[in-house]
Design an enzyme around this catalytic site. Structure first.
Site, mmCIF file in Angstrom:
data_model
loop_
_atom_site.group_PDB
_atom_site.id
_atom_site.type_symbol
_atom_site.label_atom_id
_atom_site.label_comp_id
_atom_site.label_asym_id
_atom_site.label_seq_id
_atom_site.Cartn_x
_atom_site.Cartn_y
_atom_site.Cartn_z
ATOM 1 N N THR A 279 0.820 -1.216 0.000
ATOM 2 C CA THR A 279 0.000 0.000 0.000
ATOM 3 C C THR A 279 0.849 1.259 0.000
ATOM 4 O OG1 THR A 279 -1.796 -1.128 1.107
ATOM 5 C CG2 THR A 279 -1.728 1.240 1.383
ATOM 6 N N SER B 202 1.339 -7.550 -0.573
ATOM 7 C CA SER B 202 2.110 -8.540 0.194
ATOM 8 C C SER B 202 1.394 -9.863 0.397
ATOM 9 C CB SER B 202 2.610 -7.959 1.514
ATOM 10 O OG SER B 202 1.568 -7.827 2.423
ATOM 11 N N THR C 217 1.618 -4.421 4.299
ATOM 12 C CA THR C 217 1.519 -4.725 5.729
ATOM 13 C C THR C 217 0.908 -6.104 6.002
ATOM 14 O OG1 THR C 217 -0.617 -3.606 5.813
ATOM 15 C CG2 THR C 217 1.330 -2.309 6.410
#
Ligand code: ASP
Length: 347
Positions: free
Chosen positions: A30, A77, A110
């Site tokens: 992000t 991720s 994250t």
């Protein structure tokens, strides 16, 4: 007047020399995301901005470090693979061997940052700081958190106090050890916490302040060497619930899993419906580690389940995804449950 200018120039250039050399390795997430409007916090596209643009967006970085950037991957991720872990870790190790590199920052989504961080914590062979950073809001959002997080991460990677502390995550002003960190909320900015162990430190007004050292072995003290490894053994996860069954464990073993982490209810329990499949699996040499479904808690050897009888391994205080990372690395050396059990209290 001319002399004054010359003296100032010398001072300015020696200050520039004093700045640490930090390399930023970008992998997506992000922090490199872009939304269709400034109020879009979800539903934006992750992993679109390249590393050069990320660095240019924070001109203040030039004041605190000599920076260079490399794009190692460009993915959200959830799409990070073990191949990317190996590529990233090998690049970090080769950079940190260089005298002209003082620290590394890794930009990352994250969602799985804690797993990549813990993997690196076990395989990086250096005392130099390695700092992972991300954002909960894309760069296009009002109050995007990425730029300040990136600034804080570079500051931490370049600080002398961060040397020897293993891999760290920096987000929302906090520094957290890779071993201890958990993403606790899928949306909010204040999401990365260390519920059992507490934060390593904090960044305040451009000052990096540490509160403590990590206790478990990491980086330069670790026994794992990935320099010759090209593939990691497959380890999967099984989730425990009321009236569960061994169906998933049987299927994982049949399809070639070398290890399984069982996230069991309470203190990593295994129900009478699951135990026969567990026993079959361990007899075949498949390593099974027990972690708490609650995501927090201490699981001791022979606590709740007779590990000695079933050939299972207690996960200590590791979360389920991190237990999987350690088990993968452990299995590159041995599937002996005694050896593997020791790892869970060392790392
Ligand atoms: N989907 C994103 C990722 O993990 C979320 C984030 O970066 O926070 O890449």
């Amino acid at each position: 007047m001319l002399r004054k200018v010359a003296v100032l120039a010398v001072i300015a250039s020696s200050l520039a020399l004093a700045k640490p050399n930090v390399v930023v390795l970008a992998t997506g997430g992000t922090i490199a995301g872009s939304g269709v409007s400034s109020t879009q916090y979800e539903g934006y596209q992750a992993a679109v901005t390249g590393v050069d643009k990320l660095l240019q967006a924070v001109p203040e970085l030039k004041n605190i470090a000599n920076l260079s950037g490399e794009q190692v991957a460009q993915v959200a991720s959830q799409d990070i693979s073990t191949d990317i872990w190996l590529k990233l870790a090998k690049r970090v190790n080769s950079l940190l061997k260089q005298d002209n590199v003082d620290g590394v920052v890794i930009t990352h989504g994250t969602n799985t940052m804690e797993e990549t961080a813990y993997f690196l914590n076990l395989v990086v062979k250096s005392k130099k700081p390695v700092v992972m950073v991300g954002a909960m809001r894309p760069g296009t959002a009002i109050s995007a958190d990425g730029p300040m997080n990136l600034y804080d991460a570079v500051l931490t990677a370049g600080s002398k106090e961060a040397v020897g502390k293993g891999v760290m995550i920096v987000l929302n002003d906090r520094i957290i050890a890779a071993r201890d960190v958990q993403k606790t909320d899928s949306i909010t900015i204040d999401t990365f916490k260390a519920p059992i162990f507490g934060y390593l430190g904090q960044i305040v007004d451009g000052k990096v302040v540490f509160f403590k050292n990590p206790l478990n072995k990491h980086t330069y003290e670790s026994e794992f060497d990935i320099s010759t490894i090209t593939k990691l053994p497959r380890v999967d996860i099984n989730y425990g619930y009321a009236h569960d069954s061994g169906t998933v464990i049987d299927a994982l073993v049949a399809s070639g899993a070398k290890g399984i982490v069982h996230a069991g209810a309470g203190t990593a329990s295994m129900s009478e419906f699951v135990l026969p499949s567990v026993e079959k699996a361990t007899k075949k040499g498949v390593a099974i580690v027990r972690t708490p479904r609650t995501s927090l808690g201490m699981i001791n050897h022979n606590m709740e389940v007779a590990d000695d009888k079933y050939g299972t391994i207690a996960g200590g205080t590791l979360s389920t995804p991190k237990a999987r990372v350690l088990l993968m690395l452990g299995l590159t050396k041995s599937n002996n449950p005694k050896y593997l059990q020791e790892l869970f209290f060392k790392y």
